[in-house]
Design an enzyme around this catalytic site. Sequence first.
Site, PDB file in Angstrom:
ATOM      1  CG  HIS A 154      -0.241   0.023   2.519  1.00 34.07           C
ATOM      2  ND1 HIS A 154      -0.182  -1.062   3.363  1.00 34.07           N
ATOM      3  CD2 HIS A 154       0.457   0.996   3.152  1.00 34.07           C
ATOM      4  CE1 HIS A 154       0.512  -0.764   4.438  1.00 34.07           C
ATOM      5  NE2 HIS A 154       0.915   0.490   4.328  1.00 34.07           N
TER       6      HIS A 154
HETATM    7  P1  TYD Z   1      -1.719  -2.923   7.734  1.00 38.43           P
HETATM    8  O1  TYD Z   1      -1.230  -1.520   7.857  1.00 38.43           O
HETATM    9  O2  TYD Z   1      -2.523  -3.258   6.509  1.00 38.43           O
HETATM   10  O3  TYD Z   1      -0.502  -3.948   7.821  1.00 38.43           O
HETATM   11  P2  TYD Z   1       0.792  -4.114   6.909  1.00 38.43           P
HETATM   12  O4  TYD Z   1       0.941  -2.906   6.087  1.00 38.43           O
HETATM   13  O5  TYD Z   1       1.890  -4.290   7.869  1.00 38.43           O
HETATM   14  O6  TYD Z   1       0.629  -5.353   6.098  1.00 38.43           O
HETATM   15  O7  TYD Z   1      -2.526  -3.282   9.040  1.00 38.43           O
HETATM   16  C1  TYD Z   1      -2.966  -4.596   9.320  1.00 38.43           C
HETATM   17  C2  TYD Z   1      -4.127  -4.517  10.282  1.00 38.43           C
HETATM   18  O8  TYD Z   1      -3.745  -3.897  11.512  1.00 38.43           O
HETATM   19  C3  TYD Z   1      -5.302  -3.747   9.751  1.00 38.43           C
HETATM   20  O9  TYD Z   1      -6.466  -4.469  10.090  1.00 38.43           O
HETATM   21  C4  TYD Z   1      -5.310  -2.454  10.509  1.00 38.43           C
HETATM   22  C5  TYD Z   1      -4.574  -2.780  11.796  1.00 38.43           C
HETATM   23  N1  TYD Z   1      -3.753  -1.664  12.281  1.00 38.43           N
HETATM   24  C6  TYD Z   1      -4.229  -0.873  13.307  1.00 38.43           C
HETATM   25  O10 TYD Z   1      -5.337  -1.083  13.838  1.00 38.43           O
HETATM   26  N2  TYD Z   1      -3.453   0.169  13.748  1.00 38.43           N
HETATM   27  C7  TYD Z   1      -2.235   0.429  13.192  1.00 38.43           C
HETATM   28  O11 TYD Z   1      -1.554   1.383  13.635  1.00 38.43           O
HETATM   29  C8  TYD Z   1      -1.770  -0.393  12.112  1.00 38.43           C
HETATM   30  C9  TYD Z   1      -0.445  -0.135  11.454  1.00 38.43           C
HETATM   31  C10 TYD Z   1      -2.559  -1.430  11.686  1.00 38.43           C
END
Ligand code: TYD
Length: 141
Positions: A56
């Site tokens: 992303h």
């Molecule tokens: P995501 O940012 O998509 O993970 P990555 O980029 O590491 O693959 O986040 C994964 C999940 O965690 C998503 O359901 C949202 C949650 N999340 C939070 O609730 N707070 C946060 O600060 C972050 C980074 C993620």
Amino acid sequence: MKKTNIFDCFVLELNKHHSNRKGNISVVENGLTVPFDVRRVYYIYDVPGGECRGGHAHKDLYQLIIAASGSFDVVVDDGQSKKIVSLNRPYHGLLVVPGIWRELVNFSSGSVCLVLASELYDKEDYIYDYQTFLNYKKCLN
Ligand code: TYD
């Protein structure tokens, strides 16, 4: 989203205080070590072998990504160019600026990815679709 490119993303060398036989400590201080105010800290761990995180871009968020333990690669992509940054030292932090598509790959077993972020969690700040990301970038040019 800001007009940025992959050359705005680079590895910051953090300080490392060495204590003979007792290990090391690295310190990040707001306003001194990183070029943004840290408002959130999170860490990613227990990533199964072969899994990819990220996938992303963020519109406004700055991040410092640290391999606090183990190693992984960060692929940063501004829509025109990509580069792969290997992180494998707890005193190296990759600055990722807004407007950069990123993927985290090749996690070693037991690795911990520590992320310092400039904003609280806001799902509206995410772009999860690569074509939407490219369109955003085009609008800025
Ligand atoms: P995501 O940012 O998509 O993970 P990555 O980029 O590491 O693959 O986040 C994964 C999940 O965690 C998503 O359901 C949202 C949650 N999340 C939070 O609730 N707070 C946060 O600060 C972050 C980074 C993620």
